[in-house]
Write a protein that holds these residues in place. Structure first.
Motif, PDB file in Angstrom:
ATOM      1  N   ARG A   1     105.899  53.130   4.104  1.00 12.79           N
ATOM      2  CA  ARG A   1     106.792  54.239   3.756  1.00 12.79           C
ATOM      3  C   ARG A   1     108.034  54.237   4.627  1.00 12.79           C
ATOM      4  NH1 ARG A   1     105.787  59.233   4.699  1.00 12.79           N
ATOM      5  NH2 ARG A   1     106.930  59.924   2.896  1.00 12.79           N
ATOM      6  N   THR A   2     108.629  53.097   4.885  1.00 14.07           N
ATOM      7  CA  THR A   2     109.836  53.041   5.710  1.00 14.07           C
ATOM      8  C   THR A   2     111.063  52.960   4.821  1.00 14.07           C
ATOM      9  OG1 THR A   2     109.590  50.659   5.889  1.00 14.07           O
ATOM     10  CG2 THR A   2     108.666  51.973   7.667  1.00 14.07           C
ATOM     11  N   ASP A   3     112.209  53.382   5.366  1.00 15.26           N
ATOM     12  CA  ASP A   3     113.448  53.424   4.600  1.00 15.26           C
ATOM     13  C   ASP A   3     114.254  52.138   4.687  1.00 15.26           C
ATOM     14  OD1 ASP A   3     112.933  56.005   3.819  1.00 15.26           O
ATOM     15  OD2 ASP A   3     114.042  56.902   5.485  1.00 15.26           O
ATOM     16  N   ASP A   4     113.910  51.237   5.610  1.00 18.10           N
ATOM     17  CA  ASP A   4     114.738  50.049   5.808  1.00 18.10           C
ATOM     18  C   ASP A   4     114.612  49.026   4.683  1.00 18.10           C
ATOM     19  OD1 ASP A   4     112.214  49.102   6.315  1.00 18.10           O
ATOM     20  OD2 ASP A   4     112.628  48.467   8.366  1.00 18.10           O
TER      21      ASP A   4
ATOM     22  N   ASP B   1     108.144  63.873   6.730  1.00 18.20           N
ATOM     23  CA  ASP B   1     108.584  62.516   6.368  1.00 18.20           C
ATOM     24  C   ASP B   1     108.280  61.518   7.489  1.00 18.20           C
ATOM     25  OD1 ASP B   1     109.617  60.643   4.630  1.00 18.20           O
ATOM     26  OD2 ASP B   1     111.647  60.833   5.423  1.00 18.20           O
TER      27      ASP B   1
END
Length: 138
Positions: free
Chosen positions: A31-34, A25
């Motif tokens: 592809r960032t979660d923020d 991951d």
């Protein structure tokens, strides 16, 4: 034969890197979660950040943007006067040739930015109706 080898290595790289990125991951651009938009910095922004770190200035986003704008305007010695008009700043510069291209300031380029040929006039046009009456040559 070389094309086949190149295509083979391309397939190997794709499979290996896809596996590593998905398995561990790894945060790659997009592809960032923020949930925020990923920002890729220009060379001028990177250099301004490094210069601010040398000077000991806190590296906030606003300070970085201000330094980039100042550099694009030709530095602090090139600024003669700064005034405001509604929500825009009107900057008068000593040498308009030192001012960077409009694309360095914004993306996409708004119609409110323009350069003038004479250094005695304001370097950015303000769309407010009072700008024509208040902009007098120095």
């Amino acid at each position: 034969m070389q094309i086949a080898i190149g295509l083979g290595f391309t397939a190997i790289y794709f499979v290996v890197f896809r596996f590593l990125i998905l398995h561990f991951d790894l945060p790659t651009p997009g592809r960032t979660d923020d949930g925020g938009e990923d920002k890729l910095f220009t060379k001028a922004e990177y250099k301004a950040k490094k210069e601010m770190e040398k000077k000991g200035i806190a590296g906030g986003a606003d300070a970085l943007k201000a330094q980039v704008f100042l550099d694009c305007l030709g530095g602090p010695d090139n600024i003669r006067e700064v005034t405001n008009c509604a929500t825009r700043l009107r900057v008068t510069v000593n040498d308009p040739d030192k001012v960077a291209a409009t694309s360095k300031f914004t993306k996409p380029v708004p119609s409110a930015w323009s350069r003038t040929a004479t250094p005695s006039r304001s370097s950015s046009a303000c769309p407010c109706p009072m700008s024509a009456a208040t902009s007098t040559p120095s």
